[in-house]
Design a protein around this motif. Structure first.
Motif, mmCIF file in Angstrom:
data_model
loop_
_atom_site.group_PDB
_atom_site.id
_atom_site.type_symbol
_atom_site.label_atom_id
_atom_site.label_comp_id
_atom_site.label_asym_id
_atom_site.label_seq_id
_atom_site.Cartn_x
_atom_site.Cartn_y
_atom_site.Cartn_z
ATOM 1 N N GLN A 126 2.717 -3.068 -10.836
ATOM 2 C CA GLN A 126 1.701 -4.075 -10.528
ATOM 3 C C GLN A 126 0.429 -3.772 -11.305
ATOM 4 O O GLN A 126 -0.072 -2.645 -11.295
ATOM 5 C CB GLN A 126 1.403 -4.105 -9.030
ATOM 6 N N GLY B 194 11.342 0.575 -3.643
ATOM 7 C CA GLY B 194 10.294 -0.394 -3.365
ATOM 8 C C GLY B 194 9.010 0.183 -2.828
ATOM 9 O O GLY B 194 8.049 -0.561 -2.581
ATOM 10 N N ALA C 189 10.822 -7.790 -1.699
ATOM 11 C CA ALA C 189 9.633 -7.000 -2.001
ATOM 12 C C ALA C 189 9.032 -6.385 -0.741
ATOM 13 O O ALA C 189 8.483 -5.276 -0.780
ATOM 14 C CB ALA C 189 8.590 -7.879 -2.698
ATOM 15 N N GLY D 111 4.708 -9.285 -5.214
ATOM 16 C CA GLY D 111 3.992 -8.065 -5.559
ATOM 17 C C GLY D 111 2.745 -7.842 -4.722
ATOM 18 O O GLY D 111 2.572 -6.800 -4.088
ATOM 19 N N ALA E 23 3.515 -7.379 -0.975
ATOM 20 C CA ALA E 23 3.955 -6.040 -0.570
ATOM 21 C C ALA E 23 2.768 -5.106 -0.384
ATOM 22 O O ALA E 23 2.706 -4.346 0.592
ATOM 23 C CB ALA E 23 4.930 -5.476 -1.603
ATOM 24 N N THR F 244 7.147 2.360 -4.471
ATOM 25 C CA THR F 244 6.281 2.335 -5.647
ATOM 26 C C THR F 244 6.654 1.085 -6.433
ATOM 27 O O THR F 244 7.830 0.796 -6.616
ATOM 28 C CB THR F 244 6.469 3.587 -6.521
ATOM 29 N N ARG F 245 5.623 0.371 -6.883
ATOM 30 C CA ARG F 245 5.883 -0.920 -7.510
ATOM 31 C C ARG F 245 5.136 -1.032 -8.841
ATOM 32 O O ARG F 245 4.091 -0.392 -9.039
ATOM 33 C CB ARG F 245 5.448 -2.060 -6.595
ATOM 34 N N VAL G 246 10.664 3.558 -7.242
ATOM 35 C CA VAL G 246 10.589 2.155 -7.674
ATOM 36 C C VAL G 246 11.798 1.392 -7.160
ATOM 37 O O VAL G 246 11.681 0.260 -6.664
ATOM 38 C CB VAL G 246 10.475 2.067 -9.207
#
Length: 494
Positions: free
Chosen positions: A270, A265, A340, A308, A311, A267-268, A262
């Motif tokens: 969302q 970046g 992002a 979000g 990305a 894994t986000r 995370v």
């Protein structure tokens, strides 16, 4: 030992009763602010006093006070629960305070809301809720207000939540007013959501299920950027794979920010609904679009901040050999978009800082796929942004409508013949969804709607979401456990 003793004249007198925890002598009362409750109080003060967003304030306050996992969970439940329940709690408090609530010091009112939530909706013993809330008030507001808070909360504690809502709605036959009190939503939002259910082909009888879903604490949704990230670390930390969309997971094991993926970046965080609409656009077959000389598809995210969906789209574009332009009018949000997108190879994306309504002037008939994630009231994300229900006004719907139409018209000018524009809102309100699309279609004779429900089904793991209605699609918290995302796919005819 006898419960009585004699005075100097030989008459019996009652022994003083032992003070309860909530009636402790001044020297025995809690004077320090419990850190977890202090965090919740700071969140409510920032939200009500500074128009801050709880999801931005809460993590900073947790870190500032160095809460452990257990206390952080308590603070989160208390802050978000008090915000969600504010309408109901204020109606209860109005019965327990001898003056209009707007005459109270705002800090006192926020403390009362925190106390009410503990007393009525958390498994906190009444004596602890009272003592700790009064101690918090004494520490951060003052001794005088703490006495008022103690007196009011003792009245609140006299009934449970069911008894209070029954009292507040007694004799009221208006279903909207009753739902507003029982489910803690403004009346205008209850009315709007009832209309929304019907407009998107569902029964108005679902309204209480929808309102209850708004009041449920959402599980954190994760997405691993396709081709760039994975969910192995998240799974090792307790995440479980999502059931709606590929590369997704549900995380309820504490602070997601501690995951290295995370922080990197790849894994986000969302919502699954956002993942679905982005994938539906990216995976759509475009028949008959004339490719550019370089053979590279060009995509546009017209309203990209904070980044979000941009990305996820950029990662999908990278997999497919496409490129994407992310547009954002506010410079500080454009910088968030760059951050992002940083996890995606730089040759795939670029950022434009400018008004989305002028994109077509610079890029006429340029893009194969365009996402218009339009600014909206956010009525579909009330479970994640509970403060929004108290900030939004009915007039916001009309004021945003003209902007939504202008953005969609700009997008259909910027898309190639044969290309597709995905019009998306995090609101089910018909004035922000179907009405906007219908108005734009009426103004142009070169546009057609594709089947958005089928497009969502094609990228879902279930294969049948049941979100489609009259060529558009609407997701729901109480049905799909997602935000109430709306999707229309507008194709420009060749």
């Amino acid at each position: 030992m006898s419960s009585t003793e004699r005075n100097a004249k030989g008459h019996e007198r009652s022994r003083p009763k032992v003070r309860s925890h909530t009636q402790a002598a001044p020297s025995q009362r809690t004077r320090a602010a419990d850190p977890a409750r202090l965090v919740a109080f700071e969140v409510l003060r920032a939200v009500s006093g500074e128009d801050a967003y709880a999801n931005l304030v809460l993590p900073k306050s947790i870190r500032k006070h160095r809460l452990d996992k257990r206390d952080a969970g308590f603070a989160t439940e208390l802050a978000y629960g008090a915000l969600r329940g504010q309408g109901t709690y204020d109606a209860i408090l109005a019965r327990c305070v001898d003056r209009p609530l707007e005459k109270l010091d705002p800090a006192v009112l926020d403390a009362l809301r925190i106390g009410a939530h503990q007393l009525l909706a958390m498994r906190v013993p009444a004596h602890a809720a009272l003592d700790q809330t009064v101690g918090l008030a004494r520490a951060v507001i003052g001794a005088g207000p703490s006495a008022l808070i103690n007196a009011v909360l003792r009245k609140v504690a006299a009934r449970d939540l069911g008894e209070w809502t029954a009292l507040l709605t007694e004799g009221d036959t208006d279903a909207i007013r009753r739902a507003a009190i029982e489910q803690s939503h403004p009346e205008w939002i209850v009315r709007a959501l009832r209309q929304s259910l019907v407009a998107h082909g569902r029964s108005v009888e679902e309204i209480n299920d929808l309102l209850r879903a708004d009041n449920d604490a959402p599980v954190v949704n994760l997405v691993a950027l396709p081709g760039l990230g994975d969910l192995d670390e998240a799974r090792a930390a307790g995440a479980v794979d999502g059931e709606l969309v590929a590369d997704s997971a549900l995380f309820s094991a504490g602070d997601v920010g501690r995951l290295e993926s995370v922080r990197a970046g790849t894994t986000r965080v969302q919502d699954a609904g956002s993942q679905l609409v982005a994938r539906a656009l990216a995976e759509l077959d475009l028949d008959g679009v004339t490719p550019d000389e370089d053979g590279v598809e060009k995509w546009l995210d017209m309203c990209a901040g904070p980044g979000g969906k941009a990305a996820l789209l950029a990662a999908l574009a990278h997999e497919k050999g496409a490129v994407i332009l992310a547009n954002e009018p506010a410079p500080h949000r454009a910088q968030l978009v760059r951050q992002a997108l940083d996890a995606v190879p730089g040759e795939t994306w670029n950022v434009r800082t400018g008004d989305g309504r002028t994109v077509a002037e610079d890029y006429p008939e340029t893009f194969d796929r365009i996402l218009v994630d339009a600014p909206c009231t956010g009525l579909g994300a009330l479970r994640r942004r509970p403060e929004s229900r108290w900030r939004r006004q009915p007039s916001d719907v009309g004021e945003l409508g003209s902007l939504q139409r202008e953005l969609l018209l700009s997008a259909v000018d910027a898309v190639k013949p044969g290309g597709v524009v995905a019009y998306v809102t995090c609101s089910p309100h018909p004035a922000e969804t179907k009405a906007v699309v219908a108005d734009v279609l009426r103004q142009r004779n070169d546009l057609e709607l594709l089947d958005a429900g089928a497009a969502l089904d094609a990228v879902s793991l279930t294969g049948s979401l049941g979100a489609g209605h009259e060529s558009t699609a609407q997701l729901w918290p109480h049905v799909h456990q997602t935000d109430a995302m709306f999707l229309a796919l507008v194709r420009r005819k060749i």
